[in-house]
Write an enzyme that holds these catalytic residues in place. Structure first.
Site, short mmCIF file in Angstrom:
data_model
loop_
_atom_site.label_atom_id
_atom_site.label_comp_id
_atom_site.label_asym_id
_atom_site.label_seq_id
_atom_site.Cartn_x
_atom_site.Cartn_y
_atom_site.Cartn_z
N ASP A 483 -2.60 19.90 16.69
CA ASP A 483 -3.52 20.65 17.53
C ASP A 483 -4.03 19.74 18.65
O ASP A 483 -4.42 18.59 18.41
CB ASP A 483 -4.69 21.15 16.67
CG ASP A 483 -5.67 21.98 17.45
OD1 ASP A 483 -5.30 23.09 17.86
OD2 ASP A 483 -6.81 21.52 17.64
N GLU A 512 0.50 20.45 20.77
CA GLU A 512 0.00 20.99 22.03
C GLU A 512 -0.25 19.83 22.99
O GLU A 512 -1.22 19.09 22.83
CB GLU A 512 -1.30 21.77 21.79
CG GLU A 512 -1.11 23.02 20.95
CD GLU A 512 -2.42 23.76 20.75
OE1 GLU A 512 -2.47 24.96 21.05
OE2 GLU A 512 -3.40 23.14 20.31
#
Length: 888
Positions: A483, A512
């Site tokens: 994340d 990400e």
């Protein structure tokens, strides 16, 4: 402080740095001397390079000073205070202690003659181990000893054993309160916990009782040497089974649901696996801070409404108080309210917000303890059962479902920080170290959403690395999705990958790679962002393909939701009626889609919409290079994941109201095909193949089972279940209602429609796994073999034609074909293409009507509207000369 006569560091172990009646300070102080930062220091702290720097005499024992309150004050020639600041100690703690501590084992380790406890807390004035029995009653306290070199407090004792509960009692100065705090804290290295994470538990992960039969011999079913062969299916433990009637009630929403081999959801996964889906990606499964693990304290929508009234007192003072005596379930009340839900009275979301405050649902991006399975996903959240059940799930996924397992990890923030929060752990133990602070204010940065961590600090990097090793080694996790990976230093992610690959050489990392926040543009360190990942083998999600296919950006609102059409939902529906500007935009979307299907490589060359031969790095994406990868293994191509509207919901914003349901289903397939038939690593959202809806919800992270439901029986795709939550979508209420009313039955799929889409999805997955040319893996292979046709200024809008060569000019990768042609027709009309290539046939892999009526007559390919067609040139013993590149 540049104009100060003297700069002093005041120190107080009693936290008593306060002015006296004469506004003078009586505490001892250290005189700081101006000093230029060294080149190494400026490289370590680039954001501080222009600030004034001071040195501390080497005769000062800073190992003791770090335990005290520290305040830097500037004084003039008369001793008057001209400026002052608290001290942020992270850099000092790293330089003094981390070198010695980073190689040590931390946590509670079961040994032959007791349990070894080790806690890194260099700034603590004292640490005591507190032991508890199974009922969580205190058994006794044991003083721990400090190693002054490493900052580790240690104790080995036979008074604790495997299964013992414990906490640490810490005396430490916390700059936020300005006091010496004394509190009990759980272990950040805990491997097991009590219910609701109130107590850490000693555990031996090698205990055979915590391993299902055959665990030690368990192997992954899918090789991981070439990640472009992956097809990743993003799931969520609760969504998967929470309302499924074929799953035993005790297992719904739990790890155990994945072990129910005859349940409808598991049978669906088996079907996906059989047809080429390789990896099950699970949203966070570690300890989650915001889910109450006590089943008596939650109210899920399948429970009686009276239960909600019992656990959430706000309901009794709401407009739903009259339902507290009802015999209906929460879901039945929600269903009742959908009938009259309007922008003026959005009753469903109002009730659902009351439910979400006390239900069992959350995506899990709010970490509490990084290396313990989440208790609410276990049939018994108190103790070790969660460990066994997670392992049973992993084993079942690998042996029965036959997929590899991906774990979503969130090391970029903690749920909270500070000395008073119940979910603050790291910051209580070593204040102002594990969380990233604003250099001016000292406030914890929160650009991620919550309390940002500081992986640039040595011991936070160690915690991450040690945690990942446990998940890979002891839970056999095959890949990790990070994340907000851009909030991590690239060096830290690479070091963690190296450490994990030491226990499993084929583990894969992706995440990400967004570039934003206080770390943006490498301000604090070289980030693990898209722009910096080329050549690392670490993957990142590509927003390029996502936005070009879906249309617009993920945070669009209002009219933009309907006006920003994408390649997959109508940008090319009426090319003859487009304005010049609209046509240029549409053709640019096609270029971004082509580049995405070529693996988003920075060095891939093609003819753009302006007729220029360019590299991927020269194509614009919102002011930055569109192409950034070296190899397609570094790209996650996707058009839908848990964030933002589902693909189905997004499509409904863009598609004309009069478009029939069959065409809408084909549009969904065309959109997915851009990711599934390209050269990156395909990533798909659970339910995309079911036409999954969240009733237009943009952000459903804690919106519960009502909006997040997935029905594998295909009875309902969850469309039009009430207006979504007002804080996320309130400004879109009017347009949502327009779409629902305007599209009518055209946006409400039947079970037959969903079955058709499942067949389409299975064909796309099977096609990918059937042809090595679709999974080249190396950038140089893509550059040599892949070409695009129908490009340039005279292209037919909405038509992508990609060829992949396997002829005499390149190495042989597939003994069965000489070439492949992928044609994606994203228009409402039949399209014809003549590449001058003889012998093409529609792939025999198709089992659905996805490419039905695609024909090849005299070298001319005819592709129906809204169709992704894969054609091959079969080999007849002798290799052909292949196909020319850069044709237009």
């Amino acid at each position: 402080m540049q104009s100060a006569n003297e700069v002093r560091l005041y120190v107080s172990l009693a936290a008593s740095v306060e002015p006296n009646n004469n506004y003078q300070y009586d505490e001892p102080y250290i005189v700081l001397k101006p000093k230029a930062l060294t080149l190494e220091q400026m490289q370590t702290f680039p954001h501080l390079a222009t600030m004034s720097a001071y040195s501390i005499p080497l005769t000062i024992d800073m190992r003791s000073v770090v335990k005290a309150e520290m305040v830097a004050l500037a004084v003039d020639t008369e001793g008057n205070i001209t400026a002052g600041t608290k001290v942020q100690p992270a850099g000092l703690l790293d330089s003094l202690f981390a070198t010695y501590a980073e190689a040590k084992t931390l946590g509670a380790e079961v040994t032959a003659d007791g349990v070894q406890f080790d806690l890194w807390a260099p700034s603590a004035q004292n640490v005591v181990l507190v032991l508890f029995d199974g009922a969580k009653k205190e058994r006794g306290r044991l003083q721990m000893a400090l190693d002054g070199q490493s900052g580790i407090w240690s104790l080995k004792t036979n008074k604790a054993q495997d299964g013992s509960y414990y906490r640490y009692l810490i005396d430490v100065f916390h700059p936020v309160s300005g006091n010496i705090e004394k509190y009990q804290v759980t272990d950040p290295y805990a491997l097991s916990l009590s219910m609701n994470s109130l107590f850490s538990q000693v555990v031996n992960l090698d205990d055979q009782q915590l391993k299902p039969d055959g665990w030690d011999e368990l192997q992954r079913p899918i090789p991981q040497s070439n990640p472009t062969k992956f097809v990743i299916y993003e799931s969520h433990v609760r969504d998967f089974s929470s309302l499924d009637q074929s799953t035993p009630e005790a297992f719904r929403g739990k790890f155990k649901a994945f072990t129910e081999t005859d349940s409808v959801p598991v049978k669906h996964l088996k079907q996906l696996s059989k047809n080429g889906i390789t990896h099950l990606h699970l949203l966070p499964i570690f300890d989650i801070a915001t889910i109450n693990e006590d089943p008596t304290k939650v109210a899920d929508i399948n429970m009686p409404f009276s239960q909600l009234c019992e656990v959430n007192s706000e309901v009794k003072t709401s407009s739903f108080s009259g339902d507290c005596l009802s015999s209906l379930t929460i879901a039945e009340i929600l269903a009742r309210e959908t009938e009259n839900d309007t922008p003026q009275t959005p009753r469903v979301q109002e009730l659902n917000r009351l439910v979400s405050a006390t239900d069992s649902f959350n995506w899990g991006y709010d970490p509490f303890h990084y290396t313990v399975p989440e208790g609410s996903y276990s049939t018994n959240p108190d103790g070790k059962q969660r460990i066994l059940e997670l392992r049973e799930m992993v084993q079942s996924v690998k042996t029965d479902i036959k997929m590899n397992v991906v774990m979503d990890v969130v090391y970029n923030h903690t749920n909270s920080a500070g000395p008073t929060s119940d979910t603050s752990v790291l910051d209580k133990i070593v204040p102002w170290y594990y969380n990233r602070l604003n250099p001016q204010t000292g406030a914890v940065e929160n650009s991620t959403c919550c309390s940002n961590t500081a992986p640039e600090h040595t011991m936070m990097a160690k915690l991450i690395q040690d945690s990942l090793v446990v998940w890979a080694r002891d839970y056999k996790i095959d890949a990790f999705r990070f994340d907000l990976m851009g909030h991590h230093p690239l060096s830290q992610i690479k070091a963690s990958l190296k450490a994990v690959q030491a226990v499993d050489p084929d583990v894969y990392f992706y995440g990400e790679g967004w570039n934003f926040g206080e770390v943006a543009n490498d301000r604090l360190f070289v980030q693990a962002t898209q722009a910096n990942l080329a050549g690392t083998g670490i993957g990142s999600f590509s927003d390029r393909l996502r936005d070009s296919v879906r249309g617009g950006g993920p945070f669009d609102g209002g009219d933009g939701l309907r006006q920003h059409q994408g390649f997959g939902n109508g940008a090319f529906v009426q090319p003859n009626e487009m304005s010049l500007t609209t046509k240029e935009t549409a053709l640019h979307l096609a270029d971004l889609t082509r580049l995405g299907m070529a693996g988003n490589l920075k060095d891939f060359q093609f003819i753009d919409a302006k007729g220029n031969k360019i590299r991927g790095s020269e194509l614009d994406y919102n002011g930055q290079p569109a192409g950034y990868a070296k190899d397609p293994t570094e790209i996650q191509n996707y058009v839908s994941k848990h964030d933002n509207q589902t693909l189905w919901d997004n499509q409904q914003y863009k598609i004309g109201y009069d478009v029939d349901i069959q065409t809408r289903v084909r549009m969904q397939a065309v959109s997915l095909a851009t990711a599934m038939l390209g050269q990156g690593v395909p990533f798909t959202h659970m339910g995309s193949e079911l036409l999954r809806s969240k009733s237009m919800q943009r952000d459903s992270y804690d919106s519960g089972d009502w909006y997040n439901r997935v029905d594998f029986t295909l009875q309902d795709n969850n469309w039009n279940k009430g207006l979504p939550r007002v804080d996320k979508d309130g400004m879109n209420y009017e347009i949502i209602q327009q779409v629902i009313q305007g599209s009518g039955v055209n946006a409400q799929p039947s079970r037959a429609d969903m079955n058709v889409m499942v067949d389409y999805y299975l064909d796309l997955a099977k096609l990918r796994q059937s042809y090595p040319l679709l999974t080249l893996g190396r950038g140089d292979d893509v550059i040599k073999r892949v070409s695009f046709h129908n490009t340039g200024v005279d292209q037919r809008p909405g038509l992508i034609v990609m060829t992949i060569d396997n002829g005499n000019t390149v190495n042989d990768l597939d003994p069965n074909v000489d070439a492949m042609v992928i044609v994606i027709n994203a228009t409402p009309r039949q399209q014809k293409v003549d590449l001058g290539l003889s012998g093409l046939v529609l792939s025999p892999v198709y089992r659905s009507n996805l490419a039905h009526n695609t024909q090849v007559i005299d070298n001319e390919i005819s592709v129906p509207a809204w169709t992704p067609a894969v054609l091959v040139k079969p080999r007849h013993n002798i290799r052909s000369e292949g196909i020319p590149v850069f044709m237009n």
